[in-house]
Enzyme design. Structure first.
Site, PDB file in Angstrom:
ATOM      1  N   GLU A 165       4.180  12.363  -8.922  1.00 12.92           N
ATOM      2  CA  GLU A 165       4.154  13.541  -8.038  1.00 12.92           C
ATOM      3  C   GLU A 165       4.960  14.720  -8.573  1.00 12.92           C
ATOM      4  OE1 GLU A 165       4.845  12.692  -3.909  1.00 12.92           O
ATOM      5  OE2 GLU A 165       3.048  11.471  -3.765  1.00 12.92           O
ATOM      6  N   GLU A 370      -1.235   5.726  -4.802  1.00 16.21           N
ATOM      7  CA  GLU A 370      -0.586   5.582  -3.489  1.00 16.21           C
ATOM      8  C   GLU A 370      -1.567   5.995  -2.410  1.00 16.21           C
ATOM      9  OE1 GLU A 370       3.299   7.402  -2.895  1.00 16.21           O
ATOM     10  OE2 GLU A 370       3.851   6.942  -4.961  1.00 16.21           O
TER      11      GLU A 370
HETATM   12  C1  BG6 Z   1       5.096   9.814  -2.128  1.00 18.83           C
HETATM   13  C2  BG6 Z   1       6.088   9.242  -3.076  1.00 18.83           C
HETATM   14  O1  BG6 Z   1       5.431  11.145  -1.890  1.00 18.83           O
HETATM   15  O2  BG6 Z   1       4.972   9.289  -0.868  1.00 18.83           O
HETATM   16  C3  BG6 Z   1       6.789   7.986  -2.626  1.00 18.83           C
HETATM   17  O3  BG6 Z   1       5.554   9.063  -4.357  1.00 18.83           O
HETATM   18  C4  BG6 Z   1       7.004   8.056  -1.126  1.00 18.83           C
HETATM   19  O4  BG6 Z   1       7.972   7.860  -3.346  1.00 18.83           O
HETATM   20  C5  BG6 Z   1       5.648   8.108  -0.457  1.00 18.83           C
HETATM   21  O5  BG6 Z   1       7.797   7.052  -0.605  1.00 18.83           O
HETATM   22  C6  BG6 Z   1       5.730   8.141   1.046  1.00 18.83           C
HETATM   23  O6  BG6 Z   1       6.528   9.208   1.429  1.00 18.83           O
HETATM   24  P1  BG6 Z   1       7.779   9.044   2.374  1.00 18.83           P
HETATM   25  O7  BG6 Z   1       8.413  10.386   2.421  1.00 18.83           O
HETATM   26  O8  BG6 Z   1       7.237   8.588   3.675  1.00 18.83           O
HETATM   27  O9  BG6 Z   1       8.649   8.023   1.721  1.00 18.83           O
END
Ligand code: BG6
Length: 472
Positions: A165, A370
């Site tokens: 990201e 993700e």
């Molecule tokens: C992404 C990241 O932005 O989303 C992760 O790559 C992150 O590291 C995931 O944990 C979920 O976001 P958050 O803010 O709910 O942890």
């Protein structure tokens, strides 16, 4: 669109899930590890400290065995730069090298392909003190780190991701504890995009290096791609959506794939007197690098409308919530979408639209690195977690993934976030994403025992049927 002739998932489709080192490992200063920016940042109020997390550092064998029980074909995890090079450069920490050998070997023993993220939000603190990504030498620091990784693991790890990201680092870095703007900086846009430029060159050099050292290995970027919708068919809103699409999404992929700055972003930078300084060789390095695939994180789409030049906008935003910039665009709540408990819009159809758009722009195979639902989970007295809401979210997205494959898009795999509960970037461990529940809270470290959630058993069935059986 009839959607009758659905294609099947490819036979070798990589089903799995993801984690990142600083959010899951704990043991943040163990066995010679140096501190990263995450270890020295001020934690958001009420969130778990990062010294234990899910204690994956000590329990990776148990965790990977659980992933194998689910049938994982791939495990995406990140390597902590500071375990390998505690100061970011200089001396290599053999204990850190050994640790990831053990993690990789454990995956391979279970026939799980390791998909390694080289950098996931955890800049070595020692390099932060030397200016972090604002220092042009950061390109060499990263290339040196990449060389150490490839020398050690390049013959075992076939799939690599560069920078997780990068677009979120650039757009909301301070919120997630990274990307530092030096005090007294007069042109924040210029400073930010100079740092971004260094990351882009560093990424390009790492991709070229891997191809030189291990021509059979594959490498790609892993931005967070949220297709941006216009709030209406008003032409001004269409232009606003194009602006934000370029700034949020395409800058990163145009550069990774084609080695050139997106023209709308370049104009935006010119307007802010913020075009980055190129060092000798940058242009050639950016052009010379080619990813083998695109990894991307997807949680939701974004929707924007036109913003007037004089508008005063709320700058508050995180990875998925609306932001704005006077004269360009402003966030808009999409009335057709519901939201998660943590305020992120849920848009499975947007997932398909996102994949279509990316594939038509870049024509490369893609892997979802993700996707998932952050929610409050409850562990029942008999050790169960009934997370039917997470199953519903994942099912809806996998259905769209299948439709995207039927659209003719080359999809290599699906790695939702997260394999196991871990600490969120800024909302603690109460915001859970995993298939495996970890008994710990933001307030105190618990037993750290693992429990299979309902989604664990469901995902196991999904994988066993290669995506055909999505029923409860
Ligand atoms: C992404 C990241 O932005 O989303 C992760 O790559 C992150 O590291 C995931 O944990 C979920 O976001 P958050 O803010 O709910 O942890």
């Amino acid at each position: 669109m009839l959607d009758q002739n659905l294609k099947k998932f490819p036979e070798n489709f990589l089903w799995g899930a993801s984690t990142s080192a600083y959010q899951v490992e704990g043991a943040n200063l163990a066995d010679g590890k140096g501190p990263s920016c995450q270890d020295v940042k001020e934690l958001p109020a009420g969130t778990a400290s990062l010294d234990v997390c899910a204690d994956h550092y000590h329990r990776y064998e148990e965790d990977i065995a659980l992933m194998a029980e689910m049938g994982f074909k791939v495990y995406r995890f990140s390597i902590a730069w500071t375990r390998i090079l505690p100061q970011g450069t200089g001396e290599v920490n053999q204990a850190g090298i050994d640790h990831y050998h053990k993690v990789i070997d454990c995956c391979l023993k279970h026939h799980i392909e390791p998909l390694v993220t080289m950098f996931h939000f955890d800049m070595p603190a020692a390099l932060d003190e030397r200016g972090s990504w604002s220092n042009p030498e950061s390109v060499e620091w990263f290339e040196n780190y990449a060389r150490v990784l490839f020398e050690n693991y390049g013959s075992k790890v076939k799939y690599w991701l560069t920078i997780n990201e990068q677009n979120m680092l650039t757009l909301v870095g301070p919120l997630i504890g990274t990307l530092h703007i030096p005090e007294g900086c007069e042109n924040i846009v210029k400073e930010t995009y100079q740092q971004n430029h260094h990351m882009l060159v560093a990424q390009a050099k790492a991709m070229a290096l891997l191809h030189k050292m291990f021509p059979e290995d594959k490498i790609g970027p892993a931005p967070n791609i949220s297709l941006v919708y216009p709030a209406s068919c008003k032409p001004e809103d269409i232009l606003a959506a194009q602006e934000f699409n370029a700034i949020r999404n395409w800058l990163y992929l145009d550069m990774a794939v084609y080695g050139r700055y997106n023209n709308l972003v370049w104009r935006y930078l010119e307007e802010h007197d913020a075009t980055p300084t190129f060092r000798e060789g940058d242009e050639e390095a950016l052009k010379a690098a080619h990813p083998d695939f695109i990894g991307f994180n997807y949680y939701s789409t974004s929707t924007v409308q036109h913003a007037d030049v004089n508008e005063v906008l709320n700058p508050g935003a995180d990875q998925q919530t609306a932001r704005g910039e006077a004269g360009y665009y402003k966030g808009f709540n999409n009335p057709y979408l519901t939201k998660s408990e943590f305020g992120w819009e849920i848009d499975p159809l947007g997932f398909r639209a996102n994949m279509r758009e990316m594939y038509s722009r870049y024509h490369l195979p893609m892997i979802v690195t993700e996707n998932g639902l952050g929610a409050y989970d409850t562990l029942t007295e008999d050790g169960k977690v009934h997370d039917n809401y997470r199953i519903a979210y994942l099912r809806a997205h996998i259905e769209q993934l299948k439709l995207a494959i039927s659209d003719g898009i080359e999809m290599m795999g699906y790695c939702p976030w997260s394999a196991i509960d871990l600490v969120s970037t800024h909302e603690g461990i109460r915001k859970r994403y995993g298939f495996i529940y970890v008994d710990t809270t933001d307030e105190e470290v618990g037993t750290l025992n693992r429990y299979r959630k309902d989604s664990f058993y469901w995902y196991k069935k999904v994988i066993a049927s290669n995506g055909e059986d999505l029923a409860d």
